[in-house]
Design an enzyme around this catalytic site. Structure first.
Site, PDB file in Angstrom:
ATOM      1  N   ILE A 560       0.840  -1.195   0.000  1.00 14.66           N
ATOM      2  CA  ILE A 560       0.000   0.000   0.000  1.00 14.66           C
ATOM      3  C   ILE A 560       0.883   1.255   0.000  1.00 14.66           C
ATOM      4  CG2 ILE A 560      -2.116   0.959   1.007  1.00 14.66           C
ATOM      5  CD1 ILE A 560      -2.177  -1.552   2.791  1.00 14.66           C
ATOM      6  N   PRO A 562       2.893   4.331  -1.387  1.00 15.81           N
ATOM      7  CA  PRO A 562       3.277   5.220  -0.281  1.00 15.81           C
ATOM      8  C   PRO A 562       2.078   5.836   0.444  1.00 15.81           C
ATOM      9  CG  PRO A 562       3.258   6.498  -2.285  1.00 15.81           C
ATOM     10  CD  PRO A 562       2.777   5.110  -2.661  1.00 15.81           C
ATOM     11  N   ASP A 563       0.882   5.253   0.361  1.00 13.80           N
ATOM     12  CA  ASP A 563      -0.315   5.909   0.895  1.00 13.80           C
ATOM     13  C   ASP A 563      -0.188   6.271   2.370  1.00 13.80           C
ATOM     14  OD1 ASP A 563      -2.987   5.206  -1.156  1.00 13.80           O
ATOM     15  OD2 ASP A 563      -1.045   4.312  -1.527  1.00 13.80           O
ATOM     16  N   HIS A 564       0.241   5.308   3.193  1.00 12.85           N
ATOM     17  CA  HIS A 564       0.265   5.560   4.628  1.00 12.85           C
ATOM     18  C   HIS A 564       1.317   6.600   5.001  1.00 12.85           C
ATOM     19  CE1 HIS A 564      -2.587   2.485   6.103  1.00 12.85           C
ATOM     20  NE2 HIS A 564      -2.241   1.837   5.001  1.00 12.85           N
ATOM     21  N   ALA A 567       0.134  10.029   4.039  1.00 11.62           N
ATOM     22  CA  ALA A 567      -0.839  10.530   5.015  1.00 11.62           C
ATOM     23  C   ALA A 567      -0.132  11.166   6.204  1.00 11.62           C
ATOM     24  CB  ALA A 567      -1.744   9.390   5.482  1.00 11.62           C
TER      25      ALA A 567
END
Length: 783
Positions: A560, A562-564, A567
């Site tokens: 997942i 670089p989504d986290h 954020a």
């Protein structure tokens, strides 16, 4: 001699003083604060091995990585044995607001220099103490490298192709992700200090940071997972190649993200509406992701077309499509040139190319080092300890009283708002029943998925129609009452609805607006549909994430990233702008380019080679090794000759047998035989007890029972009334003396809080609220 500091007039953290005593890539923690304008003083200890760059700064490691880690900071060189130098350091720490250290203070300067001693002497000081496993972990004396962190954080078990050995992700991505989490929690503690006058001590574990930000198995999952989190997957590398398929074409590969029925219909039309795929079941994600026949048909359709042609045609048909670029191609793209992503720095007479910060601030690239307001002037405006004007002054939560409108979708959207909600902000998620957030979809049709329940806990839900004039009026009124607006739509979406930045600013000059975009707010790709898998393809990361010698073995289908981590950067930007608002009474905007987050990490992370050589040219075992059990693997990373000797002693390998570098290295062969007789957990303990960095490959489901996570209370069990069974989430963002653990309010059903929010925020009478609620049932179109 300390280099003079400078900052821009509107730098969010102007006036904030930071002292940093950190080795290696975790220095990125301080660099993030420097990016936002803090005066960061880097302390270099003379005993550290170093070389000198052209500008006189002290460079460790390879030099290029050092420049990336420390841009925008000042430098102070200290000799621990010189009393005068210790006096200087004591004075610098005494007048700073934030101290970032990695546990070397006491060992270098004596017990009176411990981080705890400084925090007790100055209760307003925020101290971030960084270590591999944390001060209270049973593994506190262990050593972690990035591969070890991948193994213990659950990401290694999902990286690779089914039936093959797990694959270490490329480069040292783990530590830069942890550094973003460290910067966020540091700013959260500083924000709390501005409200209360009380500092804090943060016990930051690098493993915890990686488990929270790189590829968290208990957090929000991507749309293609259909609500199934990694913790619910069976052991072994999941076959995710058809979820975000990579298709060969005339001059390479392209990647597709066909997630919604609307996107499938675009793909179907693009292919000429073939009858064999006209069955309505193909509108379901699970049907498409398990259909080898469909993947083969798309492959036949693509085989005579170029990457550029397919990318353009795909976007024209509403099918998110990206060319798979090699790393060298990804550096010099039209998009990167248009956004001036890279800058040239000088290192020992040579030009090196480094990425700029991936954050646009107030409509332009966030820059470092420009002249303007002095730190002392800015400091006088923000540091007097006066209570923040909040709506809930009695709450201990650092963001209590802040109102956040959350228009974010999928993972990065969910997580940015969730981080603020966990810290006490009132976060209202704006939704549309006709175009639900992709995290709401589930494989069994349940009204609540675990992924949504994880990513939207502690939030409220409101339905409004942003294409209806009444809905626009409601939204304007909400904006007027909000402190923060979050979004991650395709660039231009809010503008098309009549809410461009100038309009938002005219409604509420104090509004802080944070957005995340795949490729940034400008450039030829800025208005393209972008998802994490497409961003990884466009930056060259997907090409790197393959087995050596097998360039088509792309293995990033389940990650997942670089989504986290994006954020965390968004939440950090929100806090920094809120700090500036205390000084200026004016809000601001920040936009995070996810592609540039990856480019930044690839530049600042020193590559982890497949094999290491010591100073004598002998091979040092480094990699993933098979153990006694089925699909049981252990990472072993021998860093130097001393560890090599300890490994030889542990496994009973006679030094006379030492081989030279090469694939037939005798010590590595002996290690493989030794590991084959032990479980990964047993081997890890023996190796770590001998001072050798090692980690058993944990599946996500095994992580809660690992002694480190159990002892630190990393996970907690929560419930949601719409789910049949309890589930695990992280307990807190960091272990701290004073930051309270987050509440757990279950993630809401769509529109559950509409009436209450309108009444509490706008004071609407019940009849008016009911009218709004009825109108809500018709619509907002989420774009």
């Amino acid at each position: 001699m300390i280099k003079e500091a400078s900052c821009t007039t509107d730098a969010p953290l102007a006036g904030v003083r930071v002292v940093e005593i950190v080795e290696g890539a975790m220095s990125l923690t301080g660099r993030w604060l420097a990016d936002f304008g803090a005066d960061v003083l880097r302390v270099d200890v003379e005993e550290d091995s170093s070389v000198t760059s052209d500008d006189g700064t002290f460079v460790t490691h390879s030099g290029v990585e050092f420049l990336a880690w420390h841009r925008g900071k000042r430098a102070l060189r200290i000799n621990p044995s010189a009393p005068g130098d210790k006096t200087v350091l004591t004075a610098e720490i005494g007048r700073c607001d934030i101290l970032i250290e990695d546990g070397r203070l006491a060992s270098l300067f004596g017990q009176d220099f411990s981080a705890d001693a400084f925090q007790q002497a100055n209760p307003a000081l925020v101290v971030l103490s960084i270590s591999d496993f944390g001060a209270d972990s049973p593994c506190a004396t262990w050593r972690a490298t990035d591969p070890v962190l991948h193994a213990l954080a659950g990401s290694l078990s999902r990286s690779g192709i089914p039936g093959r050995a797990p694959l270490l992700p490329p480069n040292a991505l783990a530590t830069p992700c942890a550094a973003a989490q460290a910067a966020f929690v540091t700013m959260l503690a500083f924000f709390a200090r501005l409200n209360s006058g009380r500092g804090d001590w943060l016990d930051f574990s690098r493993l915890d940071g990686v488990a929270q930000t790189l590829d968290p198995g208990f957090g929000s999952a991507g749309s293609a997972a259909a609500g199934v989190r990694a913790c619910d997957l069976p052991r072994g590398r999941p076959d995710a190649r058809n979820q975000y398929p990579i298709i060969r074409c005339l001059d390479g590969f392209v990647r597709l993200c066909i997630l919604s029925p609307r996107q499938w219909r675009g793909m179907f039309k693009w292919m000429g509406s073939p009858a064999e795929f006209a069955d309505p079941s193909y509108e379901m994600l699970t049907t498409r992701s398990t259909s080898d026949k469909l993947t083969a048909a798309i492959g036949a359709f693509f085989m005579d077309k170029t990457r550029s042609q397919l990318e353009g045609e795909g976007q024209a048909h509403g099918v998110p499509t990206a060319a798979m670029l090699m790393p060298d191609e990804a550096l010099d793209t039209e998009q990167n040139r248009a956004r001036a992503v890279f800058e040239i720095s000088s290192l020992r007479g040579h030009d090196v190319r480094l990425p700029k910060t991936p954050v646009d601030l107030d409509g332009g690239r966030m820059e470092r080092g420009a002249a303007g307001l002095t730190h002392d002037d800015a400091r006088a405006q923000i540091l007097p300890q006066q209570a923040l004007q909040t709506r809930q002054k009695s709450s201990a939560a650092p963001l209590a009283g802040l109102r956040v409108l959350d228009m974010g979708v999928i993972v990065v959207g969910a997580e940015t708002g969730r981080l603020l909600a966990d810290a006490g902000a009132e976060v209202v998620k704006i939704e549309n029943p006709d175009f639900p957030d992709g995290l709401r979809q589930s494989r069994d049709g349940s009204p609540m998925s675990q992924s949504f329940a994880s990513g939207h806990r502690n939030k409220r839900s409101l339905k409004i129609n942003l294409r209806d004039e009444e809905g626009k009026t409601i939204f304007r009124n909400l904006i007027a009452q909000a402190d923060v607006l979050l979004s991650n739509f395709k660039t231009g979406t809010l503008e098309s609805l009549g809410f461009d930045e100038a309009t938002l600013r005219s409604i509420n000059p104090a509004l802080v607006s944070i957005e995340s975009a795949a490729f940034g707010r400008s450039g030829p790709k800025s208005r393209q549909m972008g998802y994490g898998p497409l961003v990884r393809a466009a930056t060259g990361l997907s090409a790197l994430w393959a087995y050596p010698g097998d360039p088509g073995s792309f293995s990033d289908g389940t990650t997942i990233y670089p989504d986290h981590v994006a954020a965390r950067i968004g939440a950090l930007a929100a806090l920094a702008l809120l700090v500036r608002r205390r000084r200026t009474k004016v809000g601001g905007t920040a936009s995070i380019a996810q592609a540039e987050v990856i480019l930044d990490h690839l530049a600042v992370a020193a590559p982890e080679p497949r094999s290491h050589l010591d100073s004598a040219g002998e091979r040092l075992p480094w990699g993933v090794f098979s153990c006694a059990g089925e699909d049981d693997w252990c990472v072993v990373t021998v860093e130097n000759q001393a560890q090599r000797q300890r490994l030889a002693d542990l496994i009973g390998f006679a030094q006379s047998e030492t081989g030279k570098s090469g694939t037939g290295d005798a010590l590595e062969q002996a290690l493989r035989a030794w590991l084959a007789m032990r479980s990964s957990t047993q081997a890890m303990h023996l190796l770590q007890d001998a001072g050798i960095p090692a980690g058993a490959m944990l599946t996500v489901a095994e992580m809660p029972d690992f002694e480190h996570f159990a002892a630190r209370g990393f996970f907690r069990e929560v419930t949601n009334p719409m789910l049949r069974t309890p589930f695990l989430v992280e307990t807190r963002p960091v272990k701290a003396r004073h930051l309270p653990d987050p509440d757990h309010a279950p993630a809401p059903m769509m529109g559950h809080d509409s009436e209450a929010v309108l009444r509490e925020w706008l004071g609407s009478p019940k009849g008016s609220t009911t009218q709004h609620q009825n109108a809500d049932d018709e619509v907002i179109e989420n774009v």
